[in-house]
Design an enzyme around this catalytic site. Structure first.
Site, PDB file in Angstrom:
ATOM      1  N   ARG A 124     -81.927  19.261 -64.329  1.00 24.44           N
ATOM      2  CA  ARG A 124     -81.472  20.608 -63.961  1.00 24.44           C
ATOM      3  C   ARG A 124     -82.599  21.410 -63.314  1.00 24.44           C
ATOM      4  NH1 ARG A 124     -79.761  23.544 -68.757  1.00 24.44           N
ATOM      5  NH2 ARG A 124     -80.830  22.112 -70.151  1.00 24.44           N
ATOM      6  N   SER A 183     -78.011  27.533 -66.951  1.00 28.95           N
ATOM      7  CA  SER A 183     -77.874  26.115 -67.309  1.00 28.95           C
ATOM      8  C   SER A 183     -78.152  25.205 -66.126  1.00 28.95           C
ATOM      9  CB  SER A 183     -76.455  25.831 -67.823  1.00 28.95           C
ATOM     10  OG  SER A 183     -76.299  26.337 -69.118  1.00 28.95           O
ATOM     11  N   GLU A 213     -64.823  29.537 -60.216  1.00 26.70           N
ATOM     12  CA  GLU A 213     -65.375  28.359 -59.536  1.00 26.70           C
ATOM     13  C   GLU A 213     -64.614  28.027 -58.257  1.00 26.70           C
ATOM     14  OE1 GLU A 213     -64.367  28.481 -62.715  1.00 26.70           O
ATOM     15  OE2 GLU A 213     -66.276  28.492 -63.796  1.00 26.70           O
ATOM     16  N   PHE A 222     -65.949  21.676 -64.178  1.00 27.95           N
ATOM     17  CA  PHE A 222     -65.306  22.753 -63.420  1.00 27.95           C
ATOM     18  C   PHE A 222     -65.343  22.469 -61.915  1.00 27.95           C
ATOM     19  CE2 PHE A 222     -67.252  25.104 -67.145  1.00 27.95           C
ATOM     20  CZ  PHE A 222     -66.131  24.962 -67.921  1.00 27.95           C
ATOM     21  N   ASP A 277     -70.383  21.321 -76.694  1.00 25.43           N
ATOM     22  CA  ASP A 277     -69.227  22.083 -76.209  1.00 25.43           C
ATOM     23  C   ASP A 277     -67.910  21.316 -76.273  1.00 25.43           C
ATOM     24  OD1 ASP A 277     -70.241  24.632 -75.770  1.00 25.43           O
ATOM     25  OD2 ASP A 277     -71.108  24.050 -73.836  1.00 25.43           O
ATOM     26  N   ARG A 310     -77.396  17.219 -68.480  1.00 25.77           N
ATOM     27  CA  ARG A 310     -77.980  18.377 -69.147  1.00 25.77           C
ATOM     28  C   ARG A 310     -79.314  18.057 -69.821  1.00 25.77           C
ATOM     29  NH1 ARG A 310     -75.619  23.050 -70.521  1.00 25.77           N
ATOM     30  NH2 ARG A 310     -76.466  24.226 -72.289  1.00 25.77           N
TER      31      ARG A 310
END
Lengths: 281, 307
Positions: free
Chosen positions: B7, B34, B55, B80, B114, B164
């Site tokens: 990231r 993020s 989005e 997304f 999540d 991530r």
């Protein structure tokens, strides 16, 4: 720039081209929504937009997006009338391999700025174009995006409406071709997107509501939008679906239709009579 | 082995690109902390557009910027990007071959806490099914840097899959879009992996080596255009092929390799997520083990094929 009587003539030329593109040999086309947009397109291309048909990527151009891309034949008609491509190309619409697709395609049709027709997305694309104009200091230019009133049911329209206000895009003009009909019938009776002016006002837009077949009112509205600072403008253009073709006016059946030989001849005769009248002036 | 963030690599690289080219812009849908697009925001606030939690609108807006000459980097979670904004990517960006670069961040099971709503187990399948789109699945932070640079060079839309959690570096500073790359030579079995599963593949090769089996580890960091020829050549050099991905077995690496090998006599098997969604866990490791995305699973498949 054309004068108002030339623009009225252009609107009927658009209608004539649209009828001819649909023809009477079994092909279908979006007659209703094309005819409701005719004055909007004629005033934009004939009286407002800065563009060079022989240089479609000219940097100084204004941007036009037809978010209600299903009525692409009307945009093709006005583009041909303005000289983007020879009028003969119109008769190849939707043929296999044709430069004129069922919905606008930027790669196939020079002068089409972006693909539209998956409804609800054109205004977001217009926001992107307006942001670029600000970034690159094209302060005299504007982005015009024509939407349908049935399209107002798409949630992304309202995402873009918020974005445009958030970014203070006073270089963006939305035009709702409010012909009150969607494919299956009256919008009010199906999925009511009204009241429109109040909604757009609530989202923070400058709202002008006019008769969408009144050429002077349209031109005045563009001028008012041009001089309205700090926020985007939406023109709610009240129109008649199928306008100018008497048997199709206000009828959902002519949203996307084929024409019988009789209907075809009647439609052309009506439009030709007006063109002859307007050409006298 | 030292681990690095894909990231951060994404965020830092778009900042570099922003310095090199004033036409580079970035858009975000409230996940910039993020995805690390906030680094671009700090460097070039006038060219950074916070599009809110919207989005679909972000992608179409990026299309408008790209149609006006910009190179538009959009970031959000992979779930997304590939899911909610699928239609926007398909209709305007891909059909129009626009210069929109989409960073699908926190992909696979990497957003372990999540749960299923945020875990993209089908994004590669969706994105590789769209014509005109290039799909990169880099294996580590260094490769993200190269993939983002390559994306900026490509005329047209690109999807870049980023995870991530920090990853060890196995790539060697070279990134050839559209080509498989060999990270470790071997001649009994080839393990083709992408993203987080490259680490599992490397560990599997160590375990196999201790058992006297020579495993070649291959990085499939471009999923589209997919290097089918590379797979076919590999099939002639080894006795079996195992794929490894943190993605559904449907439409991802396993599917692409199986298609490439449809006329080959070299047997293949896969390590992938079965046809089901993810769920929450307290660590990525725990989740990967639950879904069978481990070095041991790769070893078992390899041995079974070689027997």
């Amino acid at each position: 720039m054309q004068n108002t009587s030339e623009i009225r003539l252009l609107a009927d030329k658009i209608r004539r081209d649209v009828i001819q593109m649909i023809g009477c040999e079994g092909q279908t086309g979006h007659l209703g929504g094309s005819c409701s947009s005719a004055e909007i397109l004629a005033t934009l291309y004939g009286g407002r937009l800065k563009f060079k048909p022989d240089d479609p990527k000219w940097e100084g151009r204004d941007k036009f997006l037809y978010s209600k891309g299903h009525a692409a034949i009307a945009q093709y008609a006005v583009m041909a009338e303005m000289g983007y491509f020879p009028k003969e190309k119109l008769w190849t619409v939707k043929q296999l391999g044709a430069m004129l697709q069922g919905h606008p395609d930027r790669l196939k049709t020079p002068g089409v700025e972006a693909g539209t027709g998956s409804l609800g997305q054109g205004l977001s694309i217009a926001v992107g174009m307006a942001l670029e104009m600000k970034l690159d200091k094209h302060y005299d230019n504007r982005v015009y995006c024509v939407m349908g009133d049935g399209e107002m049911a798409e949630g992304q329209i309202w995402e873009a409406a918020m974005a445009a206000v958030n970014f203070k895009l006073d270089n963006l003009v939305g035009i709702v071709d409010r012909n009150t009909l969607q494919a299956t019938g009256f919008i009010e009776e199906r999925f009511n997107t009204n009241p429109l002016s109040e909604k757009w006002k609530g989202f923070g837009w400058h709202v002008i509501e006019i008769d969408g077949h009144d050429v002077n009112a349209l031109l005045d509205a563009y001028e008012e939008a041009y001089h309205t600072p700090g926020k985007p403008t939406v023109i709610i253009a009240n129109t008649v679906k199928g306008k100018g073709v008497s048997f199709a006016e206000g009828k959902a059946a002519f949203h996307n239709c084929s024409l019988t030989k009789e209907q075809y001849d009647t439609a052309l005769a009506e439009v030709d009579a007006r063109i002859a009248e307007l050409s006298k002036n | 082995m030292e681990r690095h963030s894909q990231r951060v690599a994404y965020g830092e690289t778009i900042v570099e690109l922003g310095a090199e080219n004033p036409n580079v812009v970035a858009l975000e849908a409230d996940l910039g902390k993020s995805t690390m697009s906030t680094l671009f925001q700090q460097a070039y606030p006038e060219r950074y557009f916070e599009m809110g939690i919207a989005e679909a609108d972000m992608i179409s807006t990026a299309a408008g910027l790209a149609a006006s000459g910009k190179i538009a980097f959009c970031s959000t979670f992979a779930v997304f990007a590939a899911g909610r904004a699928y239609d926007q990517i398909r209709q305007t960006v891909a059909i129009g071959k626009l210069n929109v670069k989409i960073c699908g961040s926190s992909s696979g099971l990497s957003d372990f806490g999540d749960g299923s709503t945020h875990q993209a187990v089908e994004d590669v399948a969706i994105m590789t099914a769209i014509p005109n789109l290039t799909v990169f699945t880099p294996a580590d932070a260094d490769e993200v840097r190269l993939a983002v640079r390559a994306a900026a060079e490509i005329e047209g839309p690109v999807y870049i899959r980023v995870v991530r959690n920090d990853l060890p570096t196995y790539t060697k500073g070279e990134f050839k879009p559209g080509k498989l790359s060999i990270l470790r030579p071997g001649n009994d079995v080839a393990i083709i992996a992408h993203g987080v599963m490259v680490e599992a593949a490397m560990n599997a090769a160590d375990i196999l080596e201790a058992k006297g089996i020579s495993a070649c580890v291959v990085n499939a960091s471009t999923m589209k255009p997919f290097d089918s020829e590379g797979v076919q050549q590999l099939a002639q050099q080894v006795k079996a092929i195992v794929t490894a991905e943190d993605h559904s077995r449907i439409g991802g690496l396993a599917s692409h390799v199986a298609l490439a090998l449809r006329q080959s006599s070299t047997p293949m098997d896969y390590v992938a997520i079965d046809d089901r969604f993810g769920q929450s866990a307290h660590s990525a490791k725990e989740l990967m083990e639950y879904y069978g995305l481990t070095a041991e699973a790769i070893v078992d498949k390899a041995i079974a094929l070689l027997d």
